[in-house]
Each structure stands twice: as C-alpha cells, then as structure tokens.
Design a protein around this motif. Structure first.
Motif, mmCIF file in Angstrom:
data_model
loop_
_atom_site.group_PDB
_atom_site.id
_atom_site.type_symbol
_atom_site.label_atom_id
_atom_site.label_comp_id
_atom_site.label_asym_id
_atom_site.label_seq_id
_atom_site.Cartn_x
_atom_site.Cartn_y
_atom_site.Cartn_z
ATOM 1 N N PRO A 248 0.827 -1.212 0.000
ATOM 2 C CA PRO A 248 0.000 0.000 0.000
ATOM 3 C C PRO A 248 0.861 1.262 0.000
ATOM 4 N N ALA A 249 0.297 2.347 -0.475
ATOM 5 C CA ALA A 249 1.039 3.606 -0.563
ATOM 6 C C ALA A 249 1.573 4.017 0.803
ATOM 7 N N ASP A 250 2.796 4.549 0.791
ATOM 8 C CA ASP A 250 3.413 5.141 1.983
ATOM 9 C C ASP A 250 3.693 4.131 3.089
ATOM 10 N N THR A 251 3.826 2.859 2.748
ATOM 11 C CA THR A 251 4.200 1.871 3.751
ATOM 12 C C THR A 251 5.636 1.422 3.515
ATOM 13 N N VAL A 252 6.167 0.724 4.508
ATOM 14 C CA VAL A 252 7.481 0.094 4.422
ATOM 15 C C VAL A 252 7.257 -1.403 4.506
ATOM 16 N N THR A 253 7.908 -2.160 3.646
ATOM 17 C CA THR A 253 7.766 -3.616 3.665
ATOM 18 C C THR A 253 9.066 -4.238 4.155
ATOM 19 N N LEU A 254 8.942 -5.160 5.097
ATOM 20 C CA LEU A 254 10.106 -5.870 5.635
ATOM 21 C C LEU A 254 9.888 -7.357 5.446
ATOM 22 N N LEU A 255 10.723 -7.969 4.600
ATOM 23 C CA LEU A 255 10.624 -9.403 4.346
ATOM 24 C C LEU A 255 11.764 -10.113 5.068
ATOM 25 N N PRO A 256 11.450 -11.143 5.844
ATOM 26 C CA PRO A 256 12.491 -11.824 6.624
ATOM 27 C C PRO A 256 13.319 -12.786 5.779
ATOM 28 N N PRO A 257 14.493 -13.133 6.256
ATOM 29 C CA PRO A 257 15.351 -14.072 5.522
ATOM 30 C C PRO A 257 14.783 -15.483 5.519
ATOM 31 N N HIS A 258 15.090 -16.212 4.437
ATOM 32 C CA HIS A 258 14.790 -17.639 4.312
ATOM 33 C C HIS A 258 13.296 -17.958 4.252
ATOM 34 N N VAL A 259 12.449 -16.950 4.041
ATOM 35 C CA VAL A 259 11.009 -17.192 3.914
ATOM 36 C C VAL A 259 10.623 -16.972 2.450
ATOM 37 N N PRO A 260 10.049 -17.977 1.776
ATOM 38 C CA PRO A 260 9.743 -17.854 0.347
ATOM 39 C C PRO A 260 8.753 -16.737 0.045
ATOM 40 N N HIS A 261 9.024 -16.020 -1.048
ATOM 41 C CA HIS A 261 8.114 -14.981 -1.520
ATOM 42 C C HIS A 261 8.340 -14.778 -3.016
ATOM 43 N N ASN A 262 7.377 -14.156 -3.658
ATOM 44 C CA ASN A 262 7.493 -13.804 -5.067
ATOM 45 C C ASN A 262 7.155 -12.326 -5.209
ATOM 46 N N GLY A 263 6.825 -11.853 -6.417
ATOM 47 C CA GLY A 263 6.473 -10.457 -6.583
ATOM 48 C C GLY A 263 6.184 -10.132 -8.028
ATOM 49 N N SER A 264 5.157 -9.303 -8.254
ATOM 50 C CA SER A 264 4.808 -8.890 -9.606
ATOM 51 C C SER A 264 4.101 -7.546 -9.561
ATOM 52 N N PRO A 265 4.066 -6.811 -10.677
ATOM 53 C CA PRO A 265 3.406 -5.506 -10.683
ATOM 54 C C PRO A 265 1.917 -5.629 -10.366
ATOM 55 N N ALA A 266 1.422 -4.695 -9.562
ATOM 56 C CA ALA A 266 0.000 -4.680 -9.212
ATOM 57 C C ALA A 266 -0.755 -3.635 -10.017
ATOM 58 N N THR A 267 -0.027 -2.868 -10.841
ATOM 59 C CA THR A 267 -0.655 -1.845 -11.675
ATOM 60 C C THR A 267 -0.108 -1.971 -13.097
ATOM 61 N N ALA A 268 -0.823 -1.370 -14.028
ATOM 62 C CA ALA A 268 -0.415 -1.459 -15.432
ATOM 63 C C ALA A 268 0.911 -0.760 -15.686
ATOM 64 N N ARG A 269 1.227 0.259 -14.888
ATOM 65 C CA ARG A 269 2.484 0.984 -15.118
ATOM 66 C C ARG A 269 3.665 0.359 -14.383
ATOM 67 N N GLY A 270 3.434 -0.778 -13.730
ATOM 68 C CA GLY A 270 4.526 -1.457 -13.045
ATOM 69 C C GLY A 270 4.824 -0.846 -11.694
ATOM 70 N N PHE A 271 6.085 -0.861 -11.309
ATOM 71 C CA PHE A 271 6.461 -0.302 -10.009
ATOM 72 C C PHE A 271 7.898 0.177 -10.041
ATOM 73 N N ARG A 272 8.159 1.157 -9.205
ATOM 74 C CA ARG A 272 9.512 1.670 -8.991
ATOM 75 C C ARG A 272 9.808 1.488 -7.505
#
Length: 268
Positions: A60-84
């Motif tokens: 979500p806008a204006d949040t910080v994401t913290l992903l822990p080590p050794h825990v599986p995850h993926n990721g893909s654009p949630a909008t048509a313009r992608g992400f920066r």
C-alpha cells in the motif's frame, strides 16, 4: 506499453547493508525465491503484489515492507504501469532471528516517519563520504523496526546524556579529517549506537554527522579564502572527494566552493 527495466545496484561501505537495489519494472514478475538477508523495501511509484509464506500481500502507498530471511516470496506488478522500488538488503546482524515470525505475520508497516528515514538512508548511501550519516540513519531505522516487531510498554522519556554527548563531540573534533564510524564511536565511548545519536542530538540539536560535516565545511571555507585551490581543499578538509565537498558546501553555504573562493579574491 513496451516492457521497461531499469536497475541500479551497489554494495555501500556501511556495515550491515549487504546491498542497495533500485529498480523500475513494468512487467517483470519474480518467481518464488528466498534471500539469506532481510529485505527492507519502499515503493515510490505503482505497487507490488506478492505472496509471503503462502499468504497474499501488497505494498500500500506510503508503507514500508520488511521481508524476513529464508522465507519464500514472489512479486509482480499490481498496476499497469509497473512499479519503482528501492530496496535495502540488511545482513543478519541488524535484526535477530526471533523477529522472523512477527515479520512474516505483518510485513507491511504503516509508519510515515520510518518511510522518510528509509528514503533518507538511501540518499546517504548513494553519496560516498556520507557513511557516518548512513550509519546514524540505519541505527535509528533498526531501532524502529524492532519496536514494530517486538512492541514494548512505553518507556519513560529519556533525559539527554550530556556527558556522553560532549565526549562524542570531542571525539568528532579530534577525528575531523580522518572521520569516524558510528561503530567505532560506540566502542570507544562504551555506548549503544542509537543512544549515541539520540544523546548528541538531544544535547546539541544537531545529529553527529551534521555536526562533523559543518565543521568540515567551515575548514573548507577558510582554506578557500586563504587561496587554496578548490581541487586541493576536499581531502584537506576531510571530504571524500571534490563531489562530496561540492554537495555539502552548496547545501550549507548556498554556493559552490569555486564561486565562494572568487568572492574573496581582490577586485571581485
């Protein structure tokens, strides 16, 4: 829209930061994978959807994401313009294994101050010579992340430790040219890095890295007015290089070293 990909990655000279990664993707999707470090992520444009430990999440806008080590995850654009996005990979010395579980449960942190601090840390990490600033910002970020993941009862207001602050100021004065890391200062003064930053800022109203930088700018000003060529001033005033001097000189004085030197020349 054609697929777009922009990447910039580097390893900074700051203990605890394994890698800095900036990227702009419009179509790239990360497969399920793991990291052996902590992933601290902010998204500046667009959004990312991802699964962490088989549970769906987003940025979500204006949040910080913290992903822990050794825990599986993926990721893909949630909008048509992608992400920066801007990512810091923090080694395991920064956050303990006991915080992995809480991070899995709540990887998105809605904290405007934390987000601003992470953004400013990225800026400091991109500027060689600003390692003390980066270390100071990282230690406060680490402290705030721990507070999110391991909440504690509100502590009584801290009284500034003026004795410690003065000892740190004396140390910074003595290390004007060669510089000082926060870890070195903590060892020499037998204090926690975060306590050092807070004590100094509370006592003097300025962060340690700002104090050191303004002293160096003051030295550079005097050298320039004494006729030392700008190209020779940077190393003699404690700056990493000419670019480092120019950036901070203009920020503090409002003009470049070269122009400042010319204003003091006879007949100008």
């Amino acid at each position: 829209m054609a697929a777009r990909q922009e990447i910039h990655a580097w390893r900074p000279r700051v203990a605890g930061v394994a890698e800095v990664f900036h990227a702009h993707f419009t179509e790239h999707a990360y497969p399920m994978h793991v990291h052996d470090v902590w992933t601290l992520l902010i998204v500046d444009d667009g959004a990312v959807r991802y699964d962490l430990d088989r549970h769906p999440h987003g940025t979500p806008a204006d949040t910080v994401t913290l992903l822990p080590p050794h825990v599986p995850h993926n990721g893909s654009p949630a909008t048509a313009r992608g992400f920066r996005k801007r990512v810091l990979y923090l080694d395991l010395s920064q956050l303990g294994a006991e915080l992995v579980g809480p991070a899995v449960d709540r990887p998105e942190l809605a904290d405007a101050l934390l987000r601003r601090r992470v953004g400013r840390l990225h800026t400091a990490l991109a500027a060689p010579g600003d390692e003390l600033e980066a270390e100071s910002r990282l230690t406060l970020i680490r402290e705030r992340l721990r507070a999110h993941l391991r909440p504690r009862p509100a502590a009584p207001a801290r009284v500034p430790d003026h004795g410690l602050a003065h000892r740190l100021r004396e140390l910074l004065d003595a290390r004007l040219l060669q510089g000082l890391t926060l870890a070195e200062a903590a060892t020499l003064l037998h204090a926690h890095p975060a306590h050092l930053v807070r004590a100094f800022s509370g006592a003097f109203g300025i962060a340690p890295h700002q104090y050191l930088t303004t002293l160096r700018v003051g030295r550079a000003r005097r050298m320039l007015l004494d006729g030392v060529p700008p190209g020779e001033v940077a190393p003699s005033a404690g700056f990493y290089d000419q670019s480092h001097l120019n950036r901070h000189f203009k920020k503090v004085v409002g003009t470049t070293p070269g122009h400042y030197a010319r204003t003091g020349a006879p007949g100008v």
